[in-house]
Write a protein that holds these residues in place. Structure first.
Motif, PDB file in Angstrom:
ATOM      1  N   UNK A   1       0.816  -1.215   0.000  1.00 51.80           N
ATOM      2  CA  UNK A   1       0.000   0.000   0.000  1.00 51.80           C
ATOM      3  C   UNK A   1       0.847   1.261   0.000  1.00 51.80           C
ATOM      4  N   UNK A   2       0.219   2.349  -0.353  1.00 50.37           N
ATOM      5  CA  UNK A   2       0.932   3.625  -0.409  1.00 50.37           C
ATOM      6  C   UNK A   2       1.568   3.977   0.934  1.00 50.37           C
ATOM      7  N   UNK A   3       0.880   3.684   2.019  1.00 48.80           N
ATOM      8  CA  UNK A   3       1.424   3.982   3.341  1.00 48.80           C
ATOM      9  C   UNK A   3       1.958   2.736   4.011  1.00 48.80           C
ATOM     10  N   UNK A   4       2.852   2.039   3.337  1.00 42.67           N
ATOM     11  CA  UNK A   4       3.388   0.793   3.900  1.00 42.67           C
ATOM     12  C   UNK A   4       3.951   1.046   5.289  1.00 42.67           C
ATOM     13  N   UNK A   5       3.525   0.229   6.254  1.00 46.37           N
ATOM     14  CA  UNK A   5       3.940   0.449   7.644  1.00 46.37           C
ATOM     15  C   UNK A   5       5.242  -0.263   8.002  1.00 46.37           C
ATOM     16  N   UNK A   6       5.885  -0.890   7.020  1.00 48.77           N
ATOM     17  CA  UNK A   6       7.162  -1.549   7.269  1.00 48.77           C
ATOM     18  C   UNK A   6       7.056  -3.014   7.615  1.00 48.77           C
ATOM     19  N   UNK A   7       5.835  -3.546   7.784  1.00 46.54           N
ATOM     20  CA  UNK A   7       5.634  -4.957   8.095  1.00 46.54           C
ATOM     21  C   UNK A   7       5.129  -5.693   6.857  1.00 46.54           C
ATOM     22  N   UNK A   8       5.738  -6.827   6.567  1.00 44.97           N
ATOM     23  CA  UNK A   8       5.282  -7.664   5.457  1.00 44.97           C
ATOM     24  C   UNK A   8       4.659  -8.930   6.030  1.00 44.97           C
ATOM     25  N   UNK A   9       3.525  -9.329   5.474  1.00 43.94           N
ATOM     26  CA  UNK A   9       2.830 -10.552   5.859  1.00 43.94           C
ATOM     27  C   UNK A   9       3.015 -11.583   4.744  1.00 43.94           C
ATOM     28  N   UNK A  10       3.736 -12.637   5.056  1.00 43.83           N
ATOM     29  CA  UNK A  10       4.026 -13.706   4.091  1.00 43.83           C
ATOM     30  C   UNK A  10       2.967 -14.790   4.256  1.00 43.83           C
ATOM     31  N   UNK A  11       2.072 -14.911   3.282  1.00 46.24           N
ATOM     32  CA  UNK A  11       0.926 -15.808   3.395  1.00 46.24           C
ATOM     33  C   UNK A  11       1.157 -17.109   2.632  1.00 46.24           C
ATOM     34  N   UNK A  12       0.868 -18.248   3.296  1.00 47.13           N
ATOM     35  CA  UNK A  12       0.950 -19.575   2.676  1.00 47.13           C
ATOM     36  C   UNK A  12      -0.455 -20.116   2.486  1.00 47.13           C
ATOM     37  N   UNK A  13      -0.793 -20.459   1.251  1.00 46.15           N
ATOM     38  CA  UNK A  13      -2.155 -20.897   0.940  1.00 46.15           C
ATOM     39  C   UNK A  13      -2.369 -22.368   1.285  1.00 46.15           C
TER      40      UNK A  13
ATOM     41  N   UNK B   1       2.186 -16.212   7.913  1.00 44.39           N
ATOM     42  CA  UNK B   1       0.920 -16.797   8.323  1.00 44.39           C
ATOM     43  C   UNK B   1       0.394 -17.662   7.188  1.00 44.39           C
ATOM     44  N   UNK B   2      -0.456 -18.612   7.545  1.00 39.30           N
ATOM     45  CA  UNK B   2      -0.946 -19.532   6.532  1.00 39.30           C
ATOM     46  C   UNK B   2      -2.224 -20.197   6.970  1.00 39.30           C
ATOM     47  N   UNK B   3      -2.985 -20.664   5.994  1.00 35.93           N
ATOM     48  CA  UNK B   3      -4.305 -21.229   6.222  1.00 35.93           C
ATOM     49  C   UNK B   3      -4.337 -22.691   5.820  1.00 35.93           C
ATOM     50  N   UNK B   4      -4.849 -23.558   6.703  1.00 35.29           N
ATOM     51  CA  UNK B   4      -5.024 -24.991   6.430  1.00 35.29           C
ATOM     52  C   UNK B   4      -3.657 -25.632   6.154  1.00 35.29           C
ATOM     53  N   UNK B   5      -3.461 -26.216   4.973  1.00 30.56           N
ATOM     54  CA  UNK B   5      -2.132 -26.738   4.641  1.00 30.56           C
ATOM     55  C   UNK B   5      -1.084 -25.627   4.743  1.00 30.56           C
ATOM     56  N   UNK B   6      -1.493 -24.402   4.457  1.00 30.78           N
ATOM     57  CA  UNK B   6      -0.582 -23.271   4.615  1.00 30.78           C
ATOM     58  C   UNK B   6      -0.167 -23.040   6.048  1.00 30.78           C
ATOM     59  N   UNK B   7      -1.004 -23.460   7.028  1.00 24.35           N
ATOM     60  CA  UNK B   7      -0.589 -23.410   8.425  1.00 24.35           C
ATOM     61  C   UNK B   7       0.522 -24.400   8.707  1.00 24.35           C
ATOM     62  N   UNK B   8       0.475 -25.538   8.022  1.00 19.76           N
ATOM     63  CA  UNK B   8       1.562 -26.512   8.089  1.00 19.76           C
ATOM     64  C   UNK B   8       2.841 -25.907   7.508  1.00 19.76           C
ATOM     65  N   UNK B   9       2.728 -25.275   6.335  1.00 23.52           N
ATOM     66  CA  UNK B   9       3.892 -24.639   5.704  1.00 23.52           C
ATOM     67  C   UNK B   9       4.467 -23.565   6.622  1.00 23.52           C
ATOM     68  N   UNK B  10       3.592 -22.770   7.213  1.00 22.11           N
ATOM     69  CA  UNK B  10       4.038 -21.705   8.109  1.00 22.11           C
ATOM     70  C   UNK B  10       4.768 -22.263   9.327  1.00 22.11           C
ATOM     71  N   UNK B  11       4.277 -23.366   9.872  1.00 23.27           N
ATOM     72  CA  UNK B  11       4.929 -23.958  11.043  1.00 23.27           C
ATOM     73  C   UNK B  11       6.280 -24.557  10.670  1.00 23.27           C
ATOM     74  N   UNK B  12       6.407 -25.082   9.470  1.00 24.92           N
ATOM     75  CA  UNK B  12       7.729 -25.518   8.993  1.00 24.92           C
ATOM     76  C   UNK B  12       8.695 -24.337   8.914  1.00 24.92           C
ATOM     77  N   UNK B  13       8.205 -23.212   8.422  1.00 21.34           N
ATOM     78  CA  UNK B  13       9.047 -22.013   8.392  1.00 21.34           C
ATOM     79  C   UNK B  13       9.440 -21.618   9.813  1.00 21.34           C
ATOM     80  N   UNK B  14       8.486 -21.691  10.729  1.00 17.09           N
ATOM     81  CA  UNK B  14       8.753 -21.312  12.123  1.00 17.09           C
ATOM     82  C   UNK B  14       9.833 -22.181  12.740  1.00 17.09           C
TER      83      UNK B  14
END
Length: 475
Positions: free
Chosen positions: A62-74, A143-156
């Motif tokens: 966004x135009x006013x990027x607040x400096x935080x990026x959200x990496x989403x896993x589907x 962050x991730x949803x369903x199988x993406x929550x699995x992917x996110x936890x692997x990243x963690x």
């Protein structure tokens, strides 16, 4: 009302000023081509591109990027299904997050199905592509949803140096071995009790056609069984082994706590869905990747499993109403010849898809109480792993009182992200109770529901993680 996550204007300007010059996207919105990072203060940027693996990615800054990026896993996409890049759960949540100043990024993963060997590298490569174009983020939350929550936890667990915190939404946080083992249990019970002499394979499928045919055959048996009281009781028993709740679709009326018939009718619909997807077709896809069957039920005591189930009382009530002996059916189930796993396939699944329970950054999880596809008991499995792995203090688990898989409102999702970011900011969890979360949700988006609840799921029936060496034993 502005939410607390927005940064002061001075920080925004500094983040924009230090960002690297933008490169043109490989594909995507022509209006975004060649936009410089320092122009983000006045112009939203949408970027689409392709990674070296062949996976695509999408970025919205966004135009006013607040400096935080959200990496989403589907979530999980069956082999051959459309596979677009995705960077958020839904359009309404996207709008709220962009308004709050977050950059949203995510990839498609190079392959569909149980894409474990591509998903994490492709997500990290997407983060690299973002940094190359816009500069380093002040903070990265995965962050991730369903199988993406699995992917996110692997990243963690395996790439904690790349993120500041993680959020698993309705995630497969029990890991791959536990997932496929417990997916086997209900279909094993259905065949053993309803079609003991039928030649219906439950695992070890040579091809997709065999899996689809087996699913159709067992579905026909289940449909016929639903017409009798005894058949309905047996279907409920099978559902209970997977902890399929009696209210599992938000379009269903919520049954009374002891309305066993209504609960069973809802479970029947979910069982049919399980047969049509994960239990056969998706299993065959995964077996092809694993090099064989990675599931087993040798040594499983189904009597003990049922007694520990969240649906035990329902099953007892239905058997009593049908005039059948539950003990006799459990005896039949426990005497039925078992399914053995292929050792090499289990080793692959354990190596690629089992969790250690060792977190070094905070992780928040979010689950509905009425999830039939990824039952809420999966959260108990990861709590067990994190406790043994020594990272229980870094884990918080939250619950929403709703039926369905991943049926969260935008308000509930923003409250979860807010809670995680506060933990990253302050170094402590603070109040993560239902009342506090509902208050945050209402502030984030008063137009959608806030249904957080105090909840503690029953134990996961067949946990498997790398923090418990005994889990690796399989007869």
């Amino acid at each position: 009302m502005k939410r607390r996550l927005l940064l002061p204007v001075a920080v925004l300007l500094m983040a924009s000023a230090t960002a690297a010059p933008a490169r043109s996207a490989t594909t995507g919105d022509a209006g975004a081509q060649g936009v410089r990072a320092q122009d983000l203060r006045t112009e939203d940027v949408h970027v689409e591109g392709t990674l070296p693996s062949g996976a695509t990615y999408v970025m919205d800054v966004p135009a006013g990027w607040n400096g935080t990026v959200l990496l989403f896993s589907h979530g999980f996409r069956p082999r051959g299904a459309p596979n677009p890049a995705q960077n958020v759960t839904d359009a309404a949540t996207r709008g709220l997050l962009l308004t709050d100043g977050y950059a949203l990024i995510g990839s498609s993963y190079a392959t569909t199905g149980w894409a474990v060997e591509h998903a994490v590298p492709d997500q990290l490569a997407t983060l690299d592509a973002f940094t190359a174009r816009f500069g380093a983020a002040r903070r990265t939350l995965a962050w991730g949803q369903s199988y993406g929550g699995f992917v996110t936890t692997r990243i963690a667990e395996r790439h904690a140096d790349r993120v500041d915190g993680t959020l698993s939404v309705c995630g497969l946080v029990h890991g791959g071995v536990a997932n496929w083992n417990n997916t086997l249990d209900p279909v094993f019970a259905l065949k053993a009790l309803l079609a003991p002499d039928a030649a219906i394979p439950l695992a070890g499928f040579p091809d997709q056609a065999t899996a689809v045919a087996a699913a159709g055959a067992l579905s026909g048996v289940v449909t016929e069984a639903q017409n009798s009281a005894a058949g309905r009781a047996r279907i409920a028993l099978a559902a209970a082994l997977h902890n399929i709740p009696g209210w599992n679709d938000p379009s269903q009326p919520r049954p009374a706590p002891t309305d066993w018939s209504a609960q069973q009718a809802n479970q029947y619909t979910a069982v049919r869905g399980l047969l049509a997807t994960a239990a056969f077709s998706w299993r065959q896809d995964t077996e092809a990747l694993a090099g064989g069957n990675a599931s087993w039920n040798t040594g499983v005591d189904y009597t003990s499993m049922l007694r520990a189930s969240s649906a035990y009382e329902e099953v007892k009530g239905l058997y009593k109403a049908a005039g059948r002996s539950l003990a006799d059916d459990l005896g039949t189930l426990n005497r039925t010849p078992r399914i053995k796993a292929d050792g090499a396939a289990v080793d692959w699944m354990s190596r690629t898809s089992a969790f250690t329970g060792r977190l070094t950054k905070p992780q928040l999880t979010l689950h509905t109480t009425g999830d039939a596809l990824v039952p809420v008991q999966t959260e108990s499995a990861y709590l067990r792993a994190a406790t043994a792995g020594g990272s229980r203090h870094l884990l918080r688990q939250t619950y929403v009182d709703n039926a369905g898989h991943c049926t969260f409102s935008p308000a509930e999702q923003l409250a979860a992200l807010d809670t995680l970011e506060m933990r990253v900011d302050t170094g402590r969890w603070g109040d993560t109770g239902a009342a506090a979360l509902n208050s945050r949700a209402a502030q984030a988006d008063p137009t959608t529901p806030a249904r957080y609840t105090a909840y503690r799921p029953t134990a996961y029936p067949r946990p498997y993680d790398l923090a418990h060496p005994g889990d690796a034993h399989r007869p």
